[in-house]
Design a protein around this motif. Structure first.
Motif, PDB file in Angstrom:
ATOM      1  N   LYS A 107      92.413  15.642  41.946  1.00  0.00           N
ATOM      2  CA  LYS A 107      91.872  17.122  42.084  1.00  0.00           C
ATOM      3  C   LYS A 107      93.170  18.046  42.373  1.00  0.00           C
ATOM      4  O   LYS A 107      92.782  19.204  41.821  1.00  0.00           O
ATOM      5  N   ASP A 108      94.294  17.605  42.542  1.00  0.00           N
ATOM      6  CA  ASP A 108      95.422  18.583  42.815  1.00  0.00           C
ATOM      7  C   ASP A 108      96.340  18.389  41.407  1.00  0.00           C
ATOM      8  O   ASP A 108      97.507  18.145  41.451  1.00  0.00           O
ATOM      9  N   ASN A 109      95.710  18.897  40.427  1.00  0.00           N
ATOM     10  CA  ASN A 109      96.392  18.870  39.108  1.00  0.00           C
ATOM     11  C   ASN A 109      96.288  20.230  38.641  1.00  0.00           C
ATOM     12  O   ASN A 109      95.286  20.683  37.920  1.00  0.00           O
ATOM     13  N   ALA A 110      97.395  21.024  38.545  1.00  0.00           N
ATOM     14  CA  ALA A 110      97.381  22.294  37.983  1.00  0.00           C
ATOM     15  C   ALA A 110      97.102  22.505  36.576  1.00  0.00           C
ATOM     16  O   ALA A 110      96.289  23.412  36.257  1.00  0.00           O
ATOM     17  N   GLU A 111      97.442  21.525  35.671  1.00  0.00           N
ATOM     18  CA  GLU A 111      96.877  21.572  34.486  1.00  0.00           C
ATOM     19  C   GLU A 111      95.711  21.775  34.139  1.00  0.00           C
ATOM     20  O   GLU A 111      95.095  22.210  33.269  1.00  0.00           O
ATOM     21  N   ILE A 112      95.078  20.638  34.991  1.00  0.00           N
ATOM     22  CA  ILE A 112      93.617  20.643  34.534  1.00  0.00           C
ATOM     23  C   ILE A 112      92.742  21.832  35.154  1.00  0.00           C
ATOM     24  O   ILE A 112      91.822  22.216  34.673  1.00  0.00           O
ATOM     25  N   HIS A 113      93.375  22.295  36.360  1.00  0.00           N
ATOM     26  CA  HIS A 113      92.771  23.646  36.869  1.00  0.00           C
ATOM     27  C   HIS A 113      92.933  24.607  35.931  1.00  0.00           C
ATOM     28  O   HIS A 113      92.106  25.542  35.792  1.00  0.00           O
ATOM     29  N   LEU A 114      94.099  24.758  35.297  1.00  0.00           N
ATOM     30  CA  LEU A 114      94.265  25.709  34.308  1.00  0.00           C
ATOM     31  C   LEU A 114      93.266  25.644  33.100  1.00  0.00           C
ATOM     32  O   LEU A 114      92.985  26.661  32.483  1.00  0.00           O
ATOM     33  N   LEU A 115      92.992  24.409  32.702  1.00  0.00           N
ATOM     34  CA  LEU A 115      92.142  24.247  31.575  1.00  0.00           C
ATOM     35  C   LEU A 115      90.806  24.669  31.977  1.00  0.00           C
ATOM     36  O   LEU A 115      89.928  25.259  31.297  1.00  0.00           O
ATOM     37  N   ARG A 116      90.423  24.479  33.319  1.00  0.00           N
ATOM     38  CA  ARG A 116      88.882  24.762  33.671  1.00  0.00           C
ATOM     39  C   ARG A 116      88.998  26.486  33.643  1.00  0.00           C
ATOM     40  O   ARG A 116      87.845  26.883  33.702  1.00  0.00           O
ATOM     41  N   LYS A 117      89.987  27.117  34.257  1.00  0.00           N
ATOM     42  CA  LYS A 117      90.166  28.632  34.154  1.00  0.00           C
ATOM     43  C   LYS A 117      89.613  29.066  32.911  1.00  0.00           C
ATOM     44  O   LYS A 117      89.213  29.736  32.555  1.00  0.00           O
ATOM     45  N   MET A 118      90.290  28.477  31.965  1.00  0.00           N
ATOM     46  CA  MET A 118      90.130  28.734  30.318  1.00  0.00           C
ATOM     47  C   MET A 118      88.758  28.583  29.848  1.00  0.00           C
ATOM     48  O   MET A 118      88.136  29.430  29.074  1.00  0.00           O
ATOM     49  N   SER A 119      88.149  27.362  30.390  1.00  0.00           N
ATOM     50  CA  SER A 119      86.856  27.316  30.183  1.00  0.00           C
ATOM     51  C   SER A 119      85.947  28.131  30.687  1.00  0.00           C
ATOM     52  O   SER A 119      84.866  28.575  29.990  1.00  0.00           O
ATOM     53  N   TYR A 120      86.090  28.431  31.951  1.00  0.00           N
ATOM     54  CA  TYR A 120      85.126  29.620  32.385  1.00  0.00           C
ATOM     55  C   TYR A 120      85.139  30.994  31.845  1.00  0.00           C
ATOM     56  O   TYR A 120      84.407  31.686  31.536  1.00  0.00           O
ATOM     57  N   SER A 121      86.551  31.114  31.448  1.00  0.00           N
ATOM     58  CA  SER A 121      86.735  32.315  30.748  1.00  0.00           C
ATOM     59  C   SER A 121      86.082  32.316  29.337  1.00  0.00           C
ATOM     60  O   SER A 121      85.291  33.546  29.012  1.00  0.00           O
ATOM     61  N   LEU A 122      86.079  31.399  28.587  1.00  0.00           N
ATOM     62  CA  LEU A 122      85.192  31.232  27.476  1.00  0.00           C
ATOM     63  C   LEU A 122      83.788  31.490  27.717  1.00  0.00           C
ATOM     64  O   LEU A 122      83.313  32.295  27.071  1.00  0.00           O
ATOM     65  N   LYS A 123      83.283  30.765  28.785  1.00  0.00           N
ATOM     66  CA  LYS A 123      81.824  31.126  29.021  1.00  0.00           C
ATOM     67  C   LYS A 123      81.613  32.456  29.289  1.00  0.00           C
ATOM     68  O   LYS A 123      80.629  33.212  28.878  1.00  0.00           O
ATOM     69  N   MET A 124      82.387  33.205  30.387  1.00  0.00           N
ATOM     70  CA  MET A 124      82.142  34.566  30.463  1.00  0.00           C
ATOM     71  C   MET A 124      82.333  35.543  29.163  1.00  0.00           C
ATOM     72  O   MET A 124      81.699  36.506  29.158  1.00  0.00           O
ATOM     73  N   MET A 125      83.022  35.171  28.219  1.00  0.00           N
ATOM     74  CA  MET A 125      83.166  36.185  26.913  1.00  0.00           C
ATOM     75  C   MET A 125      81.757  35.956  26.257  1.00  0.00           C
ATOM     76  O   MET A 125      81.838  36.722  25.278  1.00  0.00           O
ATOM     77  N   GLU A 126      81.212  35.167  26.463  1.00  0.00           N
ATOM     78  CA  GLU A 126      79.824  34.971  25.922  1.00  0.00           C
ATOM     79  C   GLU A 126      79.064  36.185  26.119  1.00  0.00           C
ATOM     80  O   GLU A 126      78.241  36.785  25.294  1.00  0.00           O
TER      81      GLU A 126
END
Length: 216
Positions: A107-126
């Motif tokens: 769970k302590d992987n910055a790269e994975i958290h960053l992609l999760r951020k980008m994924s949630y941003s995609l959902k928001m932009m809908e």
């Protein structure tokens, strides 16, 4: 007998090293293709490739990570084409792969958290008006987690610059401030060393694109 065991052990080490080298070569070839994808079909083919690699290399987190990244990039292409109703579908698939990557990397992987951020941003932009307080807040939390784990990561600086640049001024954005953040991200790319040949190292070209575009 001891000589036989030593020879067997050395052979096993050699085979393992060869297999790892082969894995890294295949991954390197696929990773190099990401920036050159020009269509949704090309992104989909690449995502399928990473999925197959991940099913073979079950102890490696990067195939699932890159599969997620490709689906996010596919979603961004759809967003540029105005196909907003299709963003959540791509984000949901990306999150499935991020769950796989996290189950291996932790769970302590910055790269994975960053992609999760980008994924949630995609959902928001809908539907930004309706989803800012849900997916938008989740995106901000994932970005905070990523930055706390790896504050010098240039990809985190890049995504923060994007957010600032594209957010309307009435909501706290600024193209001028965003451009300064792109420059900061590019400076970090010049000093940041990826953890391996196939570790995440994307984003520099995008920072250069914005900076060079603004200079024209």
């Amino acid at each position: 007998m001891k000589k036989y065991l030593l020879t067997f052990a050395l052979s096993l080490i050699s085979l393992t090293a060869f297999a790892q080298t082969d894995y890294e070569k295949v991954m390197s070839d696929k990773i190099a293709k990401i920036e050159n994808c020009k269509s949704l079909d090309e992104f989909q083919t690449l995502a399928n490739d990473f999925d197959r690699i991940g099913k073979k290399e079950t102890k490696e987190w990067l195939p699932a990570y890159y599969a997620a990244f490709v689906y996010i990039q596919k979603g961004r292409m759809l967003m540029r084409d105005g196909k907003m109703s299709e963003l959540s579908a791509q984000a949901n698939i990306a999150e499935k792969y991020l769950d796989q990557a996290e189950s291996i990397a932790g769970k302590d992987n910055a790269e994975i958290h960053l992609l999760r951020k980008m994924s949630y941003s995609l959902k928001m932009m809908e539907n930004p008006t309706e989803r800012y307080m849900t997916d938008g807040m989740k995106a901000m939390e994932e970005l905070r987690k990523a930055e706390s784990l790896d504050p010098g990561n240039p990809r985190i600086a890049l995504i923060k610059a994007e957010d600032t640049y594209f957010t309307p001024e009435q909501f706290g954005g600024s193209k001028t401030k965003g451009m300064e953040q792109f420059k900061d991200a590019l400076a970090k790319f010049t000093t940041y060393s990826p953890k391996s040949k196939i570790a995440p190292n994307w984003g520099k070209a995008e920072a250069e694109y914005f900076i060079n575009g603004a200079a024209k």
